[in-house]
Design a protein around this motif. Structure first.
Motif, mmCIF file in Angstrom:
data_model
loop_
_atom_site.group_PDB
_atom_site.id
_atom_site.type_symbol
_atom_site.label_atom_id
_atom_site.label_comp_id
_atom_site.label_asym_id
_atom_site.label_seq_id
_atom_site.Cartn_x
_atom_site.Cartn_y
_atom_site.Cartn_z
ATOM 1 N N GLU A 98 0.828 -1.197 0.000
ATOM 2 C CA GLU A 98 0.000 0.000 0.000
ATOM 3 C C GLU A 98 0.863 1.249 0.000
ATOM 4 O O GLU A 98 0.554 2.242 -0.656
ATOM 5 N N GLU A 99 1.974 1.198 0.742
ATOM 6 C CA GLU A 99 2.883 2.352 0.805
ATOM 7 C C GLU A 99 3.533 2.612 -0.549
ATOM 8 O O GLU A 99 3.773 3.763 -0.919
ATOM 9 N N GLU A 137 1.753 4.938 -2.799
ATOM 10 C CA GLU A 137 1.762 6.353 -2.415
ATOM 11 C C GLU A 137 2.943 7.110 -3.017
ATOM 12 O O GLU A 137 3.028 8.335 -2.890
ATOM 13 N N LYS A 187 5.290 9.187 -5.352
ATOM 14 C CA LYS A 187 4.959 10.246 -6.304
ATOM 15 C C LYS A 187 6.121 10.490 -7.254
ATOM 16 O O LYS A 187 7.289 10.270 -6.903
ATOM 17 N N THR A 193 0.744 10.601 -7.904
ATOM 18 C CA THR A 193 0.716 9.158 -7.677
ATOM 19 C C THR A 193 0.258 8.484 -8.971
ATOM 20 O O THR A 193 -0.277 9.135 -9.875
ATOM 21 N N SER A 216 -5.344 -0.053 -2.115
ATOM 22 C CA SER A 216 -5.177 0.989 -1.098
ATOM 23 C C SER A 216 -6.257 2.055 -1.215
ATOM 24 O O SER A 216 -6.452 2.624 -2.289
ATOM 25 N N LYS A 221 -6.110 4.669 0.890
ATOM 26 C CA LYS A 221 -5.446 5.902 1.316
ATOM 27 C C LYS A 221 -5.078 6.795 0.135
ATOM 28 O O LYS A 221 -5.097 8.023 0.227
ATOM 29 N N ILE A 222 -4.733 6.188 -0.994
ATOM 30 C CA ILE A 222 -4.297 6.976 -2.148
ATOM 31 C C ILE A 222 -5.423 7.823 -2.735
ATOM 32 O O ILE A 222 -5.166 8.749 -3.506
ATOM 33 N N SER A 236 -7.037 9.940 -1.186
ATOM 34 C CA SER A 236 -6.989 11.248 -0.525
ATOM 35 C C SER A 236 -5.702 12.014 -0.787
ATOM 36 O O SER A 236 -5.515 13.099 -0.243
ATOM 37 N N ILE A 237 -4.816 11.455 -1.598
ATOM 38 C CA ILE A 237 -3.526 12.110 -1.830
ATOM 39 C C ILE A 237 -3.622 13.036 -3.036
ATOM 40 O O ILE A 237 -3.826 12.573 -4.164
ATOM 41 N N THR A 294 -7.118 15.982 -5.920
ATOM 42 C CA THR A 294 -7.183 14.553 -5.653
ATOM 43 C C THR A 294 -7.579 13.815 -6.936
ATOM 44 O O THR A 294 -8.038 14.427 -7.903
#
Length: 240
Positions: A139-140, A143, A145, A151, A172, A174-175, A177-178, A186
């Motif tokens: 998942e990391e 993220e 970039k 991303t 993931s 979480k991505i 919201s990046i 976003t």
């Protein structure tokens, strides 16, 4: 590393036959010889690291740890360019073969762009390679970039490739919201501004609601604006 070889050679020359009956005395003499050799040949700054050490081995290990070659994995394009070449040519078999030998290469980057192999495959819209890479990534890793702060998901949303978007989001949340750094948008906003309404529809169903609230920033207002513009110019599909 060169110094290491020279000192070892010198100590081999000094290591003659030991006639002392007392093994401890023999060891102490060899230890002192080795420690002295290391101390006087390693330079003043490096000597400060071992000046209170009485064991030659400990002094040696301290210097070895301090000055061991640092890994240059992440940006070593010359070492990992076979992976990028394979992705560029759309050859997943070659890419998989390389990743089997170098599994951490899945998060390696091209120094000039900071692109990962996933960024490259996404840009090329190679759905098969994107899916295979995502399976191998954490998942990391998703993220990561590029130099412009994008991303791979943001890039996929901009391209409007729903299959790639779904694949990444499954791995993931979480991505979602990046935002990209250059324009602070976003993934759902990139899809909407490019009128990829099927992607917008999907991303809206999975994007955390709090990301679209006013206290979070202009994301919700920007999405609404893009939606209204789409309605005005008739670019929205009937289901939306």
């Amino acid at each position: 590393m060169d110094w290491r070889v020279l000192v070892k050679t010198y100590l081999l020359v000094q290591d003659g036959e030991e006639e002392a009956a007392d093994k401890f005395k023999a060891w102490r003499k060899k230890n002192a010889t080795a420690l002295h050799t290391i101390q006087i040949s390693c330079g003043q700054e490096d000597f400060s690291l071992i000046k209170n050490t009485i064991s030659a081995k400990r002094a040696w290990d301290t210097l070895a740890e301090q000055f061991k070659p640092k890994p240059t994995y992440y940006n070593d394009y010359n070492q990992y360019n076979p992976l990028f070449d394979a992705v560029l040519s759309g050859d997943w078999n070659k890419a998989k073969e390389f990743l089997t030998l170098h599994p951490n290469a899945v998060r390696a980057t091209i120094p000039s762009t900071n692109n990962t192999a996933l960024h490259m495959a996404t840009d090329l819209e190679d759905e098969h390679i994107v899916e295979e890479l995502v399976q191998l990534m954490s998942e990391e890793d998703l993220e990561l970039k590029d130099n412009e702060g994008w991303t791979a998901l943001a890039l996929a949303a901009q391209r409007g490739n729903i299959k790639m978007v779904e694949c990444m989001v499954r791995k993931s949340k979480k991505i979602l919201s990046i935002p990209t750094e250059e324009d602070n948008m976003t993934p759902i906003l990139h899809a909407s501004i490019n009128e990829h309404w099927d992607v917008v529809d999907y991303l809206y169903s999975v994007t955390p609601l709090q990301d679209l609230m006013p206290e979070k920033g202009p994301y919700g207002a920007t999405l609404l604006r893009n939606f209204i513009i789409g309605m005005k110019f008739g670019s929205l599909p009937s289901k939306i």
